[in-house]
Design a protein around this motif. Structure first.
Motif, PDB file in Angstrom:
ATOM      1  N   PHE A   1      32.253 110.670 100.415  1.00  0.00           N
ATOM      2  CA  PHE A   1      33.008 109.479 100.065  1.00  0.00           C
ATOM      3  C   PHE A   1      34.505 109.759 100.099  1.00  0.00           C
ATOM      4  O   PHE A   1      35.294 108.988 100.667  1.00  0.00           O
ATOM      5  CB  PHE A   1      32.572 109.017  98.669  1.00  0.00           C
ATOM      6  CG  PHE A   1      33.421 107.937  98.070  1.00  0.00           C
ATOM      7  CD1 PHE A   1      34.286 108.225  97.022  1.00  0.00           C
ATOM      8  CD2 PHE A   1      33.356 106.645  98.536  1.00  0.00           C
ATOM      9  CE1 PHE A   1      35.071 107.242  96.460  1.00  0.00           C
ATOM     10  CE2 PHE A   1      34.139 105.651  97.993  1.00  0.00           C
ATOM     11  CZ  PHE A   1      35.005 105.951  96.935  1.00  0.00           C
TER      12      PHE A   1
ATOM     13  N   ASN B   1      27.997 117.006  99.216  1.00  0.00           N
ATOM     14  CA  ASN B   1      27.405 115.992  98.339  1.00  0.00           C
ATOM     15  C   ASN B   1      28.056 114.632  98.584  1.00  0.00           C
ATOM     16  O   ASN B   1      29.065 114.528  99.297  1.00  0.00           O
ATOM     17  CB  ASN B   1      27.423 116.443  96.873  1.00  0.00           C
ATOM     18  CG  ASN B   1      28.776 116.266  96.194  1.00  0.00           C
ATOM     19  OD1 ASN B   1      29.751 115.863  96.814  1.00  0.00           O
ATOM     20  ND2 ASN B   1      28.819 116.565  94.917  1.00  0.00           N
ATOM     21  N   SER B   2      27.464 113.596  98.017  1.00  0.00           N
ATOM     22  CA  SER B   2      27.898 112.227  98.338  1.00  0.00           C
ATOM     23  C   SER B   2      29.337 111.971  97.903  1.00  0.00           C
ATOM     24  O   SER B   2      30.068 111.212  98.550  1.00  0.00           O
ATOM     25  CB  SER B   2      26.960 111.204  97.694  1.00  0.00           C
ATOM     26  OG  SER B   2      26.958 111.371  96.291  1.00  0.00           O
ATOM     27  N   GLU B   3      29.745 112.628  96.820  1.00  0.00           N
ATOM     28  CA  GLU B   3      31.137 112.500  96.350  1.00  0.00           C
ATOM     29  C   GLU B   3      32.101 112.945  97.429  1.00  0.00           C
ATOM     30  O   GLU B   3      33.067 112.252  97.748  1.00  0.00           O
ATOM     31  CB  GLU B   3      31.364 113.464  95.170  1.00  0.00           C
ATOM     32  CG  GLU B   3      31.127 112.900  93.831  1.00  0.00           C
ATOM     33  CD  GLU B   3      31.389 113.954  92.755  1.00  0.00           C
ATOM     34  OE1 GLU B   3      31.062 113.643  91.619  1.00  0.00           O
ATOM     35  OE2 GLU B   3      31.901 115.048  93.059  1.00  0.00           O
ATOM     36  N   ALA B   4      31.840 114.151  97.948  1.00  0.00           N
ATOM     37  CA  ALA B   4      32.731 114.744  98.944  1.00  0.00           C
ATOM     38  C   ALA B   4      32.777 113.861 100.192  1.00  0.00           C
ATOM     39  O   ALA B   4      33.846 113.636 100.767  1.00  0.00           O
ATOM     40  CB  ALA B   4      32.272 116.150  99.297  1.00  0.00           C
TER      41      ALA B   4
END
Lengths: 143, 144
Positions: free
Chosen positions: A38, A33-36
């Motif tokens: 980032f 996911n985008s969090e990871a």
């Protein structure tokens, strides 16, 4: 930590497309996911800064202005978690001729005693332990 | 081979970071810079792999931010883990704000919060009546 600092650092240096590509090289990785994504960029940024700083320290210790591979290697060795995964990946150091010369002289010093001739009038101790060939067997009295 | 470079972080980015960190006047050999590029790339694979293993064990298909934080700590990179947890919170905060802003573009009727004061009187309207516009009349004409 000041908010400004966090905001400045919140934009990692690396292009997200490339980071994602590298992550996906591992076939076991499904989705990220985008969090990871980032956070991977951020932590790699931090890691590289850390490595650069430590390598520069080593270069300074050795009074060199140019950071070289050996300095990087030393820096890696000094940090256990980093050396655990990275040391084997680093290019091998060039074999130095000095090390080879040293081992030759050591060998000269530790020549086996067996090569040396026994003094006159003496017998070598290992002769006592040789299997009887020409010598007569030891007699045991059975009474 | 150009294809190989795709598997590494761009060397320009690596060089830029190094320049920020190294003392002024210091240089880095080409070999060392390339090795740094490989080290940073290796780091990505290493930490990602660890986070991915955790997901598999927990039967999850999507790696998230918490997995990353966990992986860093598990691998002994405590010094980064603290900073990364902070970044994660900041990121989530920024995402929340973005979502709120997106909602604001489609305004909805909001219920006014009524909080009676202690005397039980209805709340004073904080929004004052608009101040009357002062009209200026410009006198035209001769100066007298």
């Amino acid at each position: 930590m000041a908010d400004d600092e966090a905001v400045n650092l919140i934009r990692p240096e690396f292009p997200t497309g490339r980071v994602k590509k590298i992550m996906k090289l591992d076939k076991d990785i499904n989705k990220v996911n985008s969090e990871a994504l980032f956070l991977v960029s951020c932590s790699t940024d931090l890691f590289l800064r850390f490595l650069a700083e430590r390598s520069a320290e080593v270069a300074t210790e050795k009074k060199k202005k140019t950071v070289k591979l050996d300095h990087l290697r030393t820096a890696v060795k000094r940090h256990r978690p980093t050396s655990d995964f990275l040391l084997d990946s680093l290019p091998m150091p060039a074999e130095s001729t000095q090390a080879v010369g040293r081992s030759v002289t050591d060998r000269d010093r530790s020549r086996p005693v067996a090569d040396k001739p026994a003094p006159t009038g003496t017998r070598r101790i290992d002769q006592f332990f040789c299997k009887p060939g020409n010598e007569s067997p030891i007699k045991i009295n059975d009474t | 081979m150009a294809g190989e470079q795709d598997r590494l972080l761009p060397i320009a980015n690596v060089g830029r970071i190094m320049k920020q960190i190294l003392p002024p006047g210091a240089k880095i050999s080409k070999e060392a810079k390339q090795t740094m590029q490989e080290c940073a790339t290796e780091f990505i694979s290493f930490v990602t792999g660890e986070a991915s293993d955790k997901c598999h064990k927990e039967n999850r298909k999507t790696m998230n931010g918490d997995d990353m934080c966990w992986a860093l700590t598990a691998l002994g990179f405590d010094n980064y883990a603290d900073a990364i947890v902070r970044y994660l919170h900041k990121y989530r905060e920024a995402e929340r704000e973005k979502a709120i802003q997106n909602k604001a573009t489609c305004p909805q009727d909001k219920d006014e919060e009524s909080s009676e004061d202690k005397r039980g009187h209805p709340p004073q309207q904080t929004d004052e009546a608009p101040t009357p516009v002062l009209e200026f009349s410009v006198k035209k004409g001769d100066k007298s």
